[in-house]
Design a protein around this motif. Structure first.
Motif, mmCIF file in Angstrom:
data_model
loop_
_atom_site.group_PDB
_atom_site.id
_atom_site.type_symbol
_atom_site.label_atom_id
_atom_site.label_comp_id
_atom_site.label_asym_id
_atom_site.label_seq_id
_atom_site.Cartn_x
_atom_site.Cartn_y
_atom_site.Cartn_z
ATOM 1 N N ALA A 104 -32.965 -23.893 -21.582
ATOM 2 C CA ALA A 104 -32.059 -24.076 -22.720
ATOM 3 C C ALA A 104 -32.731 -23.634 -24.013
ATOM 4 N N HIS A 105 -33.996 -23.967 -24.161
ATOM 5 C CA HIS A 105 -34.728 -23.594 -25.375
ATOM 6 C C HIS A 105 -34.833 -22.079 -25.502
ATOM 7 N N ASP A 106 -35.007 -21.404 -24.352
ATOM 8 C CA ASP A 106 -35.137 -19.936 -24.358
ATOM 9 C C ASP A 106 -33.782 -19.235 -24.343
ATOM 10 N N ASP A 140 -29.547 -17.353 -16.759
ATOM 11 C CA ASP A 140 -29.806 -17.298 -15.317
ATOM 12 C C ASP A 140 -30.703 -18.453 -14.881
ATOM 13 N N ALA A 141 -31.698 -18.786 -15.690
ATOM 14 C CA ALA A 141 -32.594 -19.893 -15.347
ATOM 15 C C ALA A 141 -31.845 -21.225 -15.393
ATOM 16 N N LEU A 142 -30.904 -21.347 -16.319
ATOM 17 C CA LEU A 142 -30.097 -22.556 -16.381
ATOM 18 C C LEU A 142 -29.245 -22.698 -15.125
ATOM 19 N N VAL A 143 -28.577 -21.634 -14.727
ATOM 20 C CA VAL A 143 -27.737 -21.671 -13.526
ATOM 21 C C VAL A 143 -28.583 -22.025 -12.305
ATOM 22 N N ALA A 144 -29.820 -21.542 -12.268
ATOM 23 C CA ALA A 144 -30.687 -21.770 -11.104
ATOM 24 C C ALA A 144 -31.051 -23.241 -10.931
ATOM 25 N N VAL A 145 -31.149 -23.974 -12.032
ATOM 26 C CA VAL A 145 -31.564 -25.380 -11.931
ATOM 27 C C VAL A 145 -30.360 -26.314 -11.827
ATOM 28 N N LEU A 146 -29.154 -25.764 -11.979
ATOM 29 C CA LEU A 146 -27.942 -26.569 -11.911
ATOM 30 C C LEU A 146 -27.282 -26.467 -10.535
ATOM 31 N N ALA A 164 -25.658 -23.485 -24.442
ATOM 32 C CA ALA A 164 -25.978 -22.664 -25.608
ATOM 33 C C ALA A 164 -25.980 -23.523 -26.874
ATOM 34 N N THR A 165 -25.102 -24.536 -26.882
ATOM 35 C CA THR A 165 -25.086 -25.466 -28.018
ATOM 36 C C THR A 165 -26.405 -26.206 -28.102
ATOM 37 N N PHE A 166 -26.873 -26.649 -26.927
ATOM 38 C CA PHE A 166 -28.158 -27.340 -26.894
ATOM 39 C C PHE A 166 -29.282 -26.397 -27.291
ATOM 40 N N HIS A 167 -29.156 -25.135 -26.927
ATOM 41 C CA HIS A 167 -30.169 -24.147 -27.293
ATOM 42 C C HIS A 167 -30.287 -24.029 -28.811
ATOM 43 N N LEU A 184 -34.213 -26.936 -33.597
ATOM 44 C CA LEU A 184 -34.387 -27.915 -34.669
ATOM 45 C C LEU A 184 -34.839 -29.275 -34.157
ATOM 46 N N ALA A 185 -34.478 -29.593 -32.896
ATOM 47 C CA ALA A 185 -34.692 -30.942 -32.376
ATOM 48 C C ALA A 185 -36.056 -31.099 -31.710
ATOM 49 N N THR A 186 -36.488 -32.342 -31.668
ATOM 50 C CA THR A 186 -37.653 -32.733 -30.887
ATOM 51 C C THR A 186 -37.147 -33.537 -29.704
ATOM 52 N N SER A 187 -37.441 -33.080 -28.503
ATOM 53 C CA SER A 187 -36.969 -33.740 -27.284
ATOM 54 C C SER A 187 -38.101 -34.533 -26.660
ATOM 55 N N ARG A 188 -37.815 -35.770 -26.346
ATOM 56 C CA ARG A 188 -38.823 -36.648 -25.761
ATOM 57 C C ARG A 188 -38.326 -37.168 -24.421
ATOM 58 N N HIS A 189 -39.167 -37.054 -23.399
ATOM 59 C CA HIS A 189 -38.795 -37.559 -22.081
ATOM 60 C C HIS A 189 -38.666 -39.081 -22.126
ATOM 61 N N ALA A 190 -37.678 -39.593 -21.428
ATOM 62 C CA ALA A 190 -37.450 -41.038 -21.347
ATOM 63 C C ALA A 190 -36.726 -41.336 -20.049
ATOM 64 N N LEU A 191 -36.646 -42.600 -19.714
ATOM 65 C CA LEU A 191 -35.821 -43.038 -18.594
ATOM 66 C C LEU A 191 -34.491 -43.508 -19.156
ATOM 67 N N VAL A 192 -33.413 -42.973 -18.632
ATOM 68 C CA VAL A 192 -32.077 -43.396 -19.036
ATOM 69 C C VAL A 192 -31.406 -43.985 -17.804
#
Length: 295
Positions: A186-188, A192-198, A230-233, A238-246
């Motif tokens: 998403a950042h890049d 194709d890489a997105l589709v591959a992981v979905l 693409a919206t997330f991209h 601008l955003a800082t993403s932090r791993h968490a348990l949801v």
């Protein structure tokens, strides 16, 4: 210790369990607290000495209260899935005892969303029997059905859950690996890489609150979800993403200039992401307890 204090002490022994039942029934932490409080008020007004199994009695009361609350939603034509996403429970590497009780049995957001689509009696029968082991003979009076009818309701709900919320991968490493692959793609802006992981049948649900007319937005299919990313991209720059348990599963907490922007929950099965749930409603984000992420 007077009689009322003794009764309150006994009630507190069951509070965590009761809130776990109510959270699964309602998908709302605030409403779950309300249901538990109502159970205490009913207990305080009852002849407690005549209650043989206090835990079972309280569970039944909470079930009835939640059933009434769900029916009230229906009467107000609040289809919960369209109106709002269930409340997420965000934690760090580990959850506190109450959080663990709330999210035990893989009660992820994807499962809670499916539970929202059940009828109130189906949801109660499934939650009380499949998640808490209550026999149908005790469930039946709560929903004014026979034990056989209650069993059929739970069976119908079970089929729905299995069809729409497949069991997630229990391996946290595999979950995080899939999320990191998604985040990187998403950042890049790598479609194709997105589709591959979905997963081909992946479902993305986004709740932006009042800023998103029509309730929760739902996007299905890997190509459409990858395009939506693409919206997330754009935000990722601008955003800082932090791993968490949801809800005990891999997720991301996203901030912009130190302000909480969104919480994302991922369901991962077989190294593929099968569901993404995004809460970006500013009002509800402000109510989230993120103390477990400190440090």
């Amino acid at each position: 210790m007077n009689e009322r204090d003794f009764l309150a002490e006994r009630f507190e022994e069951h509070r965590t369990h009761l809130k776990a039942v109510a959270y699964r029934m309602l998908g709302s932490l605030a409403e779950a607290d309300d249901a538990v409080q109502e159970a205490w008020l009913r207990l305080a007004r009852s002849d407690a000495e005549r209650i043989g199994n206090l835990g079972g009695w309280l569970t039944t009361v909470v079930g009835r209260v939640c059933l009434d609350m769900l029916r009230s939603r229906t009467q107000r034509r609040e289809t919960s899935l369209e109106a709002r996403m269930p409340d997420p429970i965000v934690s760090g590497a580990s959850a506190d005892p109450e959080q663990e009780a709330l999210i035990a049995d893989s009660v992820g957001l994807a499962l809670l969303v499916v539970l929202e689509s059940l009828t109130p009696p189906e949801r109660l029968a499934f939650v009380l029997h499949d998640m808490f082991g209550m026999p149908f003979e005790e469930i039946a009076p709560v929903i004014d059905r026979t034990p056989v009818a209650a069993r059929k309701l739970a069976s119908r709900a079970r089929r729905r859950v299995r069809g729409e919320a497949p069991a997630p991968d229990p391996d946290p490493v595999a979950q995080r690996r899939a999320v990191e692959a998604f985040l990187s793609a998403a950042h890049d802006g790598d479609f194709d890489a997105l589709v591959a992981v979905l997963d081909p049948d992946v479902v993305l649900r986004a709740d932006g609150g009042k800023a998103l007319p029509g309730g929760v937005k739902v996007v299905r299919g890997s190509a459409k979800v990858a395009a939506q990313a693409a919206t997330f991209h754009r935000m990722a720059t601008l955003a800082t993403s932090r791993h968490a348990l949801v809800n005990g599963a891999a997720g991301l907490v996203n901030t912009v200039d130190g302000r909480l922007y969104s919480v994302m929950s991922f369901a991962v099965t077989g190294d593929r992401i099968t569901a993404i749930d995004i809460l970006s409603d500013p009002e509800r984000l402000a109510d989230l307890d993120l103390t477990g992420l400190e440090g």
